[in-house]
Design an enzyme around this catalytic site. Sequence first.
Site, PDB file in Angstrom:
ATOM      1  N   TYR A   1     -28.741  80.288   7.589  1.00  0.00           N
ATOM      2  CA  TYR A   1     -27.940  80.191   8.810  1.00  0.00           C
ATOM      3  C   TYR A   1     -28.322  81.334   9.734  1.00  0.00           C
ATOM      4  O   TYR A   1     -28.379  82.498   9.312  1.00  0.00           O
ATOM      5  CB  TYR A   1     -26.443  80.250   8.492  1.00  0.00           C
TER       6      TYR A   1
ATOM      7  N   ASP B   1     -34.103  87.581   9.461  1.00  0.00           N
ATOM      8  CA  ASP B   1     -32.749  87.587  10.004  1.00  0.00           C
ATOM      9  C   ASP B   1     -31.920  88.519   9.125  1.00  0.00           C
ATOM     10  O   ASP B   1     -31.478  88.143   8.040  1.00  0.00           O
ATOM     11  CB  ASP B   1     -32.168  86.172  10.000  1.00  0.00           C
TER      12      ASP B   1
ATOM     13  N   LYS C   1     -23.592  92.253  13.462  1.00  0.00           N
ATOM     14  CA  LYS C   1     -22.538  92.734  12.542  1.00  0.00           C
ATOM     15  C   LYS C   1     -22.456  94.267  12.440  1.00  0.00           C
ATOM     16  O   LYS C   1     -21.925  94.919  13.326  1.00  0.00           O
ATOM     17  CB  LYS C   1     -22.724  92.072  11.174  1.00  0.00           C
TER      18      LYS C   1
END
Length: 405
Positions: free
Chosen positions: A135, A230, A258
């Site tokens: 994802y 990622d 994040k």
Amino acid sequence: MTVAADLFPGGVNSPVRAYRAVGGEPPVLVRGEGAFVWNDAGRRYIDYVGAFGPLLLGHANRSVVEAIKNAAEAGGSFGVTGPGEVRLAQLIKTRMPSIERIRFVNSGTEAAMSALRVARAATRRDLIVKFEGGYHGHADSLLVEAGSGAATLSIPGSAGVAPSVAAQTLVATYNDLDSVAALLDSHRNNVAAVIVEPVAANMGVVAPVSGFLQGLRDLTERAGALLIFDEVITGFRVAPGGAQELYGVRPDLTVLGKIIGGGLPVGAYGGRADLMDLVAPSGPVYQAGTLSGHPVVMAAGEATLAQLTPDIYAKIESQAARLESGVRVAGACVVRVGSLLTLFFRGRPPRNFREAKSSDTKAFARFFHSMLEAGVLLPPSQFEAWFVSASHDGSVIDSTLEALR
Ligand code: KE4
């Protein structure tokens, strides 16, 4: 919250929060401090969601809050580069030397989609390879059999993504180099990049088998494609320099989010200078953002990274290891990489999304609610990671293991 149901689709601003995968009503949480959160009735929970990854230091870290307050009182975004952006970028570069140039954006989604644009421009190729269960946010070209929310909701890809866009994304199998080689061979000279979560965390935590990441490095080099890590979840979590440090593999571009925002909305993409200099205004790849590099976000990120010392990593590692060794649940197995952990309701650790999906998600849902009852808040999906923070000290781990009994 009934009023929320009238305001937001599904009553939430992000699908996984609706608890569709585990059933029941999500708690209404109103306060967080360290490893704990409180609901609106004053009940305390040990929190392993941690805002889904940013809170490596825990909720309301004093110096992060102080930094946010000071930056906010100094005024908002000025529409020019500020010292806070420079300081945070330098902190990131020092820890991730593969990032020679960086661009801040406002979410992991923006960062991933921009990195793909750079890759297409740099290689003049159209296709992207991602992994089933990987994802990378909700940009159209990446919502092709995505993991995380989509996997939880069992939606392969997404409505609204044009087939012509989805066709530009090829899907390989995580931990299976042959599946990548086959795609690169059959689409010779037309793959711009391979994007991978170096430690998969959106199918639950699935670790790269030995040689997988180096194999991707070699295959992409040979094919003239770029390798994009990622590291929105793994960045600064699984090691001071992220997964690229932990596994010793240098990507061409890295996607971040994040933790670098200390809990505030953030994303970043960066990597080789020759690639990043393609980004406007240096080059022809357009990408922009009103609040990119916002001083308050930069201050929160800087205050966070500044506290991530070797001692803190050692402490988090030992607490997460204690949790891992103490978790014994019938019919389940634990996968842990650093402070990322998933309890899979299956006999053996999965190596890819197909195996992860064969977990007993109903058993997970029952387990989730029994832990919630016992005062432990887990991510509401078999396909998410538990996030251990620096605030999850010995007594918190003990209480968690107690709840597991
Ligand atoms: P955001 O656009 O949500 O900031 O980041 C997207 C993203 C990109 N890359 C990875 C590896 C990610 O895990 C994410 C987002 N993570 C999910 C949790 N698995 C966010 C939670 C949610 O969607 O509400």
